[in-house]
Design a protein around this motif. Structure first.
Motif, PDB file in Angstrom:
ATOM      1  N   LEU A 187      -7.406   3.489  -4.212  1.00 52.13           N
ATOM      2  CA  LEU A 187      -6.639   3.264  -2.974  1.00 52.13           C
ATOM      3  C   LEU A 187      -7.361   3.883  -1.792  1.00 52.13           C
ATOM      4  N   ALA A 188      -7.845   5.088  -1.998  1.00 52.49           N
ATOM      5  CA  ALA A 188      -8.528   5.771  -0.900  1.00 52.49           C
ATOM      6  C   ALA A 188      -9.853   5.110  -0.589  1.00 52.49           C
ATOM      7  N   MET A 189     -10.513   4.560  -1.624  1.00 54.32           N
ATOM      8  CA  MET A 189     -11.833   3.972  -1.424  1.00 54.32           C
ATOM      9  C   MET A 189     -11.794   2.523  -0.918  1.00 54.32           C
ATOM     10  N   GLY A 190     -10.557   1.934  -0.910  1.00 50.88           N
ATOM     11  CA  GLY A 190     -10.428   0.500  -0.580  1.00 50.88           C
ATOM     12  C   GLY A 190     -11.216   0.081   0.635  1.00 50.88           C
ATOM     13  N   GLY A 191     -10.976   0.774   1.762  1.00 49.49           N
ATOM     14  CA  GLY A 191     -11.655   0.418   3.012  1.00 49.49           C
ATOM     15  C   GLY A 191     -13.159   0.548   2.877  1.00 49.49           C
ATOM     16  N   THR A 192     -13.600   1.628   2.204  1.00 48.22           N
ATOM     17  CA  THR A 192     -15.033   1.856   2.057  1.00 48.22           C
ATOM     18  C   THR A 192     -15.682   0.728   1.260  1.00 48.22           C
ATOM     19  N   ILE A 193     -15.029   0.347   0.149  1.00 43.99           N
ATOM     20  CA  ILE A 193     -15.587  -0.729  -0.686  1.00 43.99           C
ATOM     21  C   ILE A 193     -15.702  -2.016   0.120  1.00 43.99           C
ATOM     22  N   MET A 239       0.830  -1.203   0.000  1.00 42.89           N
ATOM     23  CA  MET A 239       0.000   0.000   0.000  1.00 42.89           C
ATOM     24  C   MET A 239       0.868   1.259   0.000  1.00 42.89           C
ATOM     25  N   VAL A 240       1.894   1.253   0.872  1.00 46.26           N
ATOM     26  CA  VAL A 240       2.795   2.409   0.940  1.00 46.26           C
ATOM     27  C   VAL A 240       3.477   2.607  -0.411  1.00 46.26           C
ATOM     28  N   ALA A 241       3.929   1.469  -0.985  1.00 46.91           N
ATOM     29  CA  ALA A 241       4.596   1.542  -2.286  1.00 46.91           C
ATOM     30  C   ALA A 241       3.644   2.100  -3.338  1.00 46.91           C
ATOM     31  N   ALA A 242       2.374   1.647  -3.276  1.00 45.12           N
ATOM     32  CA  ALA A 242       1.404   2.097  -4.265  1.00 45.12           C
ATOM     33  C   ALA A 242       1.201   3.615  -4.185  1.00 45.12           C
ATOM     34  N   TRP A 243       1.095   4.112  -2.932  1.00 45.91           N
ATOM     35  CA  TRP A 243       0.965   5.583  -2.789  1.00 45.91           C
ATOM     36  C   TRP A 243       2.180   6.284  -3.369  1.00 45.91           C
TER      37      TRP A 243
END
Lengths: 93, 466
Positions: free
Chosen positions: A60-66, A15-19
């Motif tokens: 990435l930002a929506m991951g948790g919401t989804i 995740m960190v790498a993706a950001w």
């Protein structure tokens, strides 16, 4: 469990790498787009990089919401199903 | 390291998350190639499928339960069916082997190869039933774990084990729902060919024990017909389930496949001989070990105090409390000396065929005359009953001296238990039922299993997203 911990750590790193890569791609995209090279293809490539990076950042930002949405919907369906009608008794006569 | 089901699901969830972030990472890579971007998008979509699967674990289990409930199938009848089929096949194999050992000569050489191939097919059927049993046990007891394992394999990033994961998931879903329906399927297909009554009886087993009939002194009782009754069915009356002739030495050796006796049932025996019926006062229950190994059953008839096979039968007096006996028996005649303790006035009945000549009867040392009180005729043998009257209670001594004659071989009928079940020729019956059993336990289950495998494969393709 070790393996779960390992996967969690891996996920966190990814995740960190993706950001990081999002930021990199965004910069590269703008750099290409804004570069003083009068070739349309380069400009377009830069544009598509920016677009993809923005979408990736959005997901990435929506991951948790989804995920919580999916969990919620499934938990609403996943309540124990009521007992089926007993067919044996109905055909007894 | 053994993972429990919740941990496996947690692992699947994190793998889905990993999938999701990896997909985003690939999508965000500064490489302007559409294929790479598509891989990233595909991984994001996969992770949604993984999350749905991982969080609907209990939903899947509940749905399986629900569908099974709606269809009205459960595991218990399947276990019972396996038990019955296994017992039936073992019964047939044993019966065919017994048949092979009974038959000799020309008939044996003709039927022998048939029997051996039937036994080998039945063995295959037995193996298939056992394999099915193992499969059903695995699906029933380890279904939850296999489902969780399938989900985790499904969740591994880059679709590495997606195919095997979806196969495992659909295997558990299809087999948990449909495998218990196997007996119903087989029954539906075989309504016309299954001789269910005979196989149900046969599944309880038939044994071929050696039977020895003796009087109270332990001497063998020859020349008789032994009737067997099922105590529970007919309360000991009605039609006998089997009638077997006794050899001269008072034994029944079952060398005929159509004979036999049922295992585990309560039987009572009555000896028909010299115009009398002598009832055995105990119930006989043949243990199931008799199916597989040789066993002897001894029947001591309380109604016969002493005997010289068929030449002289001395009945037990009603008021006898104890007695002592001496027998001197030769080829041509004999002398029987009895010391009886009776508690009341009594009669000692003796029965003898007309070939036997009673030379002398002594009661307490004094010679007495006896007159025949009844004449009887039994399967071509004629003879008499006579009675010795005892006036005084207490100890009495009776001596009977007699000369015996020749009794020719008599032809006694038999009613075999197995042949009455089969209603016909045992060889044809056994070969026919062997084929039926093979259809029931090998062909139909194979057809059913291939249907299930096809269903599993289709569901797996659907889960795989192809």
């Amino acid at each position: 469990m070790e393996i779960i911990e390992f996967i969690r750590q891996l996920t966190l790193q990814v995740m960190v790498a993706a950001w990081g890569i999002f930021v990199l791609t965004w910069i590269v995209g703008w750099a290409l787009r804004g570069a003083p090279i009068p070739i349309t293809r380069v400009k377009k490539a830069g544009n598509s990089l920016i677009e993809d990076a923005i979408w990736a950042a959005f997901w990435l930002a929506m991951g948790g919401t989804i995920f919580s949405l999916i969990s919620y919907i499934v938990s609403q369906i996943g309540v124990p199903v009521p007992e089926p009608p007993n067919i044996m008794n109905q055909t007894g006569t | 390291m053994i993972l429990q089901v919740p941990e496996v699901l947690e692992l699947a969830f994190y793998l889905g998350l990993l999938n999701y972030f990896l997909g985003n990472l690939i999508k965000a890579l500064p490489i302007p190639i559409t294929t790479v971007k598509k891989i990233g998008l595909g991984m994001i979509k996969d992770s949604l499928a993984i999350w749905i699967l991982a969080s609907s674990f209990t939903l899947i289990l509940n749905t399986i339960e629900y569908v099974r409930g709606v269809l009205g199938i459960s595991w218990t009848p399947l276990w019972a069916w396996f038990g019955i089929q296994t017992a039936t096949i073992i019964g047939y194999i044993n019966a065919l082997k017994a048949l092979g050992s009974v038959l000799g000569g020309f008939l044996g050489s003709v039927v022998g190869p048939l029997i051996s191939s039937a036994v080998s097919i039945l063995t295959t059927a037995l193996t298939s039933i056992m394999a099915l049993q193992i499969l059903s046990v695995v699906v029933n007891t380890r279904g939850v774990e296999i489902l969780a394992l399938g989900i985790v394999l499904y969740s591994v990033p880059l679709r590495i084990f997606r195919r095997s994961g979806s196969l495992l998931i659909s295997f558990i879903v299809v087999f948990s729902i449909a495998l218990p329906g196997l007996p119903g399927f087989v029954e539906f297909l075989s309504t016309n060919i299954a001789s269910s009554e005979a196989s149900a009886v046969y599944s309880q087993g038939i044994a071929y024990p050696n039977i020895y009939v003796r009087d109270l002194t332990g001497s063998p009782m020859g020349y008789g017909l032994l009737h067997f009754y099922d105590v529970d069915i007919e309360a000991g009356d009605g039609e006998p389930i089997a009638i077997y002739p006794l050899s001269i030495n008072g034994s029944i050796v079952m060398r005929n496949i159509s004979w036999g006796l049922p295992v585990g049932r309560n039987l009572t025996a009555v000896l028909e001989s010299v115009g009398w019926l002598f009832r055995y006062d105990k119930t006989i229950s043949i243990p199931s070990s008799c199916i597989y190994s040789r066993c002897d059953i001894k029947i001591d008839l309380p109604g016969v105090m002493a005997s010289d096979s068929i030449h002289l039968v001395i009945h037990t007096p009603r008021t006898l409390t104890e007695y002592y006996f001496e027998k001197r028996i030769s080829e041509s005649g004999g002398e029987i000396r009895l010391l009886l303790n009776v508690y009341g006035e009594d009669n000692v009945t003796i029965t003898y065929p007309e070939s036997t000549e009673i030379i002398e009867v002594k009661l307490n040392g004094e010679a007495i005359d006896i007159e025949p009180v009844r004449e009887w005729s039994w399967y071509g043998i004629r003879g008499y009953d006579a009675s010795i009257h005892i006036d005084t209670p207490g100890l009495n001594e009776i001596v009977i001296i007699y000369r015996k004659g020749e009794i020719g071989l008599i032809d006694l009928p038999a009613k075999g238990y197995a042949s009455s079940l089969m209603g016909g020729d045992p060889i044809i019956y056994f070969l026919g039922t062997a084929i039926t059993t093979v259809f029931l336990t090998l062909v139909f289950p194979t057809v059913y299993l291939s249907l299930l495998v096809m269903g599993t494969y289709s569901l797996a393709r659907f889960l795989e997203g192809r």
